[in-house]
Design an enzyme around this catalytic site. Structure first.
Site, PDB file in Angstrom:
ATOM      1  N   LYS A  23       0.819  -0.840   0.238  1.00 47.05           N
ATOM      2  CA  LYS A  23      -0.200   0.478   0.121  1.00 47.05           C
ATOM      3  C   LYS A  23       0.991   1.455   0.069  1.00 47.05           C
ATOM      4  O   LYS A  23       0.343   2.012  -0.809  1.00 47.05           O
ATOM      5  CB  LYS A  23      -0.678  -0.185   1.108  1.00 47.05           C
ATOM      6  CG  LYS A  23      -1.634  -1.629   0.771  1.00 47.05           C
ATOM      7  CD  LYS A  23      -2.592  -1.086   2.580  1.00 47.05           C
ATOM      8  CE  LYS A  23      -2.745  -1.493   3.461  1.00 47.05           C
ATOM      9  NZ  LYS A  23      -2.032  -2.508   4.121  1.00 47.05           N
ATOM     10  N   ARG A  99      -9.754   0.030   8.820  1.00 39.72           N
ATOM     11  CA  ARG A  99      -9.589  -1.175   9.849  1.00 39.72           C
ATOM     12  C   ARG A  99     -10.147  -1.489   9.546  1.00 39.72           C
ATOM     13  O   ARG A  99     -10.076  -3.114  10.100  1.00 39.72           O
ATOM     14  CB  ARG A  99      -8.327  -0.717   9.917  1.00 39.72           C
ATOM     15  CG  ARG A  99      -7.010  -1.015   9.070  1.00 39.72           C
ATOM     16  CD  ARG A  99      -4.890  -1.248  10.329  1.00 39.72           C
ATOM     17  NE  ARG A  99      -4.263  -1.450  10.431  1.00 39.72           N
ATOM     18  CZ  ARG A  99      -3.464  -0.673   9.573  1.00 39.72           C
ATOM     19  NH1 ARG A  99      -3.266   0.220   8.968  1.00 39.72           N
ATOM     20  NH2 ARG A  99      -2.279  -1.849   9.617  1.00 39.72           N
ATOM     21  N   ARG A 137      11.650  -6.267   4.991  1.00 39.59           N
ATOM     22  CA  ARG A 137      11.074  -4.901   4.715  1.00 39.59           C
ATOM     23  C   ARG A 137      11.867  -3.927   5.549  1.00 39.59           C
ATOM     24  O   ARG A 137      12.007  -4.239   6.346  1.00 39.59           O
ATOM     25  CB  ARG A 137       9.424  -4.397   5.162  1.00 39.59           C
ATOM     26  CG  ARG A 137       9.303  -3.367   4.877  1.00 39.59           C
ATOM     27  CD  ARG A 137       7.756  -3.150   4.501  1.00 39.59           C
ATOM     28  NE  ARG A 137       7.645  -3.247   5.734  1.00 39.59           N
ATOM     29  CZ  ARG A 137       6.362  -2.663   5.733  1.00 39.59           C
ATOM     30  NH1 ARG A 137       5.648  -2.577   4.662  1.00 39.59           N
ATOM     31  NH2 ARG A 137       5.552  -2.476   6.918  1.00 39.59           N
ATOM     32  N   ARG A 170      11.391  -1.832  11.445  1.00 41.21           N
ATOM     33  CA  ARG A 170      10.506  -1.137  11.914  1.00 41.21           C
ATOM     34  C   ARG A 170      10.075  -1.890  13.346  1.00 41.21           C
ATOM     35  O   ARG A 170      10.238  -3.566  12.978  1.00 41.21           O
ATOM     36  CB  ARG A 170       9.313  -1.165  11.325  1.00 41.21           C
ATOM     37  CG  ARG A 170       8.657   0.280  10.608  1.00 41.21           C
ATOM     38  CD  ARG A 170       7.932   0.243   9.736  1.00 41.21           C
ATOM     39  NE  ARG A 170       6.531  -0.493  10.180  1.00 41.21           N
ATOM     40  CZ  ARG A 170       5.483  -0.117   9.922  1.00 41.21           C
ATOM     41  NH1 ARG A 170       5.572   0.066   8.286  1.00 41.21           N
ATOM     42  NH2 ARG A 170       4.537  -1.284  10.186  1.00 41.21           N
ATOM     43  N   ARG A 181       0.032  -9.094  13.230  1.00 43.16           N
ATOM     44  CA  ARG A 181      -0.260  -7.927  12.380  1.00 43.16           C
ATOM     45  C   ARG A 181      -1.555  -8.836  11.580  1.00 43.16           C
ATOM     46  O   ARG A 181      -2.877  -8.486  11.028  1.00 43.16           O
ATOM     47  CB  ARG A 181       0.471  -7.277  12.314  1.00 43.16           C
ATOM     48  CG  ARG A 181       1.134  -6.303  12.887  1.00 43.16           C
ATOM     49  CD  ARG A 181       2.633  -5.675  12.137  1.00 43.16           C
ATOM     50  NE  ARG A 181       2.069  -4.778  11.137  1.00 43.16           N
ATOM     51  CZ  ARG A 181       3.539  -4.586   9.781  1.00 43.16           C
ATOM     52  NH1 ARG A 181       4.367  -5.289  10.190  1.00 43.16           N
ATOM     53  NH2 ARG A 181       2.763  -4.023   9.022  1.00 43.16           N
TER      54      ARG A 181
HETATM   55  P1  AMP Z   1       0.888   0.173   9.223  1.00 46.95           P
HETATM   56  O1  AMP Z   1       1.727   1.117   8.719  1.00 46.95           O
HETATM   57  O2  AMP Z   1      -0.446   0.259   8.631  1.00 46.95           O
HETATM   58  O3  AMP Z   1       1.255  -0.913   8.699  1.00 46.95           O
HETATM   59  O4  AMP Z   1       0.163   0.571  10.424  1.00 46.95           O
HETATM   60  C1  AMP Z   1       1.049   0.103  11.563  1.00 46.95           C
HETATM   61  C2  AMP Z   1       0.382  -0.091  12.715  1.00 46.95           C
HETATM   62  O5  AMP Z   1      -0.194   1.123  13.692  1.00 46.95           O
HETATM   63  C3  AMP Z   1      -0.468  -1.038  12.716  1.00 46.95           C
HETATM   64  O6  AMP Z   1      -0.278  -2.668  13.791  1.00 46.95           O
HETATM   65  C4  AMP Z   1      -1.666  -0.580  13.985  1.00 46.95           C
HETATM   66  O7  AMP Z   1      -1.139  -0.866  15.636  1.00 46.95           O
HETATM   67  C5  AMP Z   1      -1.502   0.933  13.370  1.00 46.95           C
HETATM   68  N1  AMP Z   1      -2.604   1.567  12.686  1.00 46.95           N
HETATM   69  C6  AMP Z   1      -2.433   2.378  11.861  1.00 46.95           C
HETATM   70  N2  AMP Z   1      -3.623   2.562  11.047  1.00 46.95           N
HETATM   71  C7  AMP Z   1      -4.252   2.001  11.594  1.00 46.95           C
HETATM   72  C8  AMP Z   1      -6.196   2.144  11.805  1.00 46.95           C
HETATM   73  N3  AMP Z   1      -6.513   2.498  10.781  1.00 46.95           N
HETATM   74  N4  AMP Z   1      -6.847   1.553  13.033  1.00 46.95           N
HETATM   75  C9  AMP Z   1      -5.851   0.669  13.783  1.00 46.95           C
HETATM   76  N5  AMP Z   1      -4.190   0.429  14.654  1.00 46.95           N
HETATM   77  C10 AMP Z   1      -3.627   1.443  13.400  1.00 46.95           C
END
Ligand code: AMP
Length: 232
Positions: A23, A99, A137, A170, A181
């Protein structure tokens, strides 16, 4: 968004897919190739709070490190504030939001009230590939550029091509957290596909593997162009 012309809807791309489906990479490429507006990543927004060590950051750090979602109330508020900024007037790209069903419903209400036209690009990638991608990554902590040790390594190992910063893994791209996740995605996020279909949000299904990121972006732009959603 407030100065928008009457009757004109603001297009909002929801980039949808599991963690590791590409994404973030696609958001950057789509902006270069065919779409206007900012890339809004809730993950990046939340990580900025953690880096700043502010109250929000301290509150969410544990959940994020464990690979669990943070509260709907918080992300809904952050996104609502962000998408009302003037740079979102002609469109924006959501990465990692919504999400949960609650987030999707809140976004839908907001969209209806503010003249936003959401549509979904779903990046489809096999589970095994997702795990391989996430564990390989690396990210530049300064400019956010993502690298993959197998498919898109930096020119000099461990260093960002663009600004020379040392790349990082990360915290949540480590094996047990990756599994968590992906489980959260299956339980809480994948059901949104059915929801989008039920409420009539336009959806574009895209194979997110088996081609270069650039070719995947071209494929998305092609499909969006046919539906009149691209700007160039
Ligand atoms: P990402 O970088 O999109 O993979 O997000 C990393 C982490 O941020 C996720 O594993 C969640 O802990 C938190 N997070 C990101 N977006 C959301 C969302 N829309 N709702 C809840 N938690 C989120």
């Amino acid at each position: 968004m407030d100065a928008q012309e009457p009757g004109r809807l603001t297009p909002a791309l929801i980039l949808f897919g599991a963690p590791g489906s590409g994404k973030g990479t696609q958001a950057r490429l789509l902006r270069q190739q065919c779409l206007n507006g900012p890339h809004i990543s809730t993950g990046d927004m939340l990580r900025q709070h953690i880096e700043a060590r502010d109250l929000i950051g301290l509150d969410i750090e544990g959940r994020m490190r464990a690979g669990r979602l943070v509260s709907d109330e918080l992300v809904n508020r952050l996104v609502e504030e962000r998408i009302q900024q003037p740079d979102c007037r002609d469109g924006f790209i959501l990465d990692g939001y919504p999400r949960t069903l609650n987030q999707a419903a809140v976004l839908r209400d907001f969209a209806a009230a503010r003249g936003v036209d959401p549509y979904v690009v779903h990046l489809i990638v096999d589970y095994d590939k997702l795990v391989a991608r996430l564990s390989g990554r690396r990210q530049c902590p300064v400019c956010g550029t993502l690298y993959s040790l197998s498919t898109n390594p930096p020119k000099v190992p461990g260093v960002c091509d663009l600004d020379g910063t040392a790349l990082v893994t990360r915290e949540d791209d480590r094996e047990p957290v990756i599994r968590e996740r992906l489980e959260q995605y299956e339980l809480q996020t994948r059901p949104l596909l059915e929801y989008f279909q039920r409420v009539g949000v336009a959806m574009f299904e895209i194979q997110g593997a088996g081609a270069t990121p650039d070719a995947i972006a071209k494929c998305i732009c092609g499909k969006l162009a046919v539906s009149g959603r691209t700007v160039r």
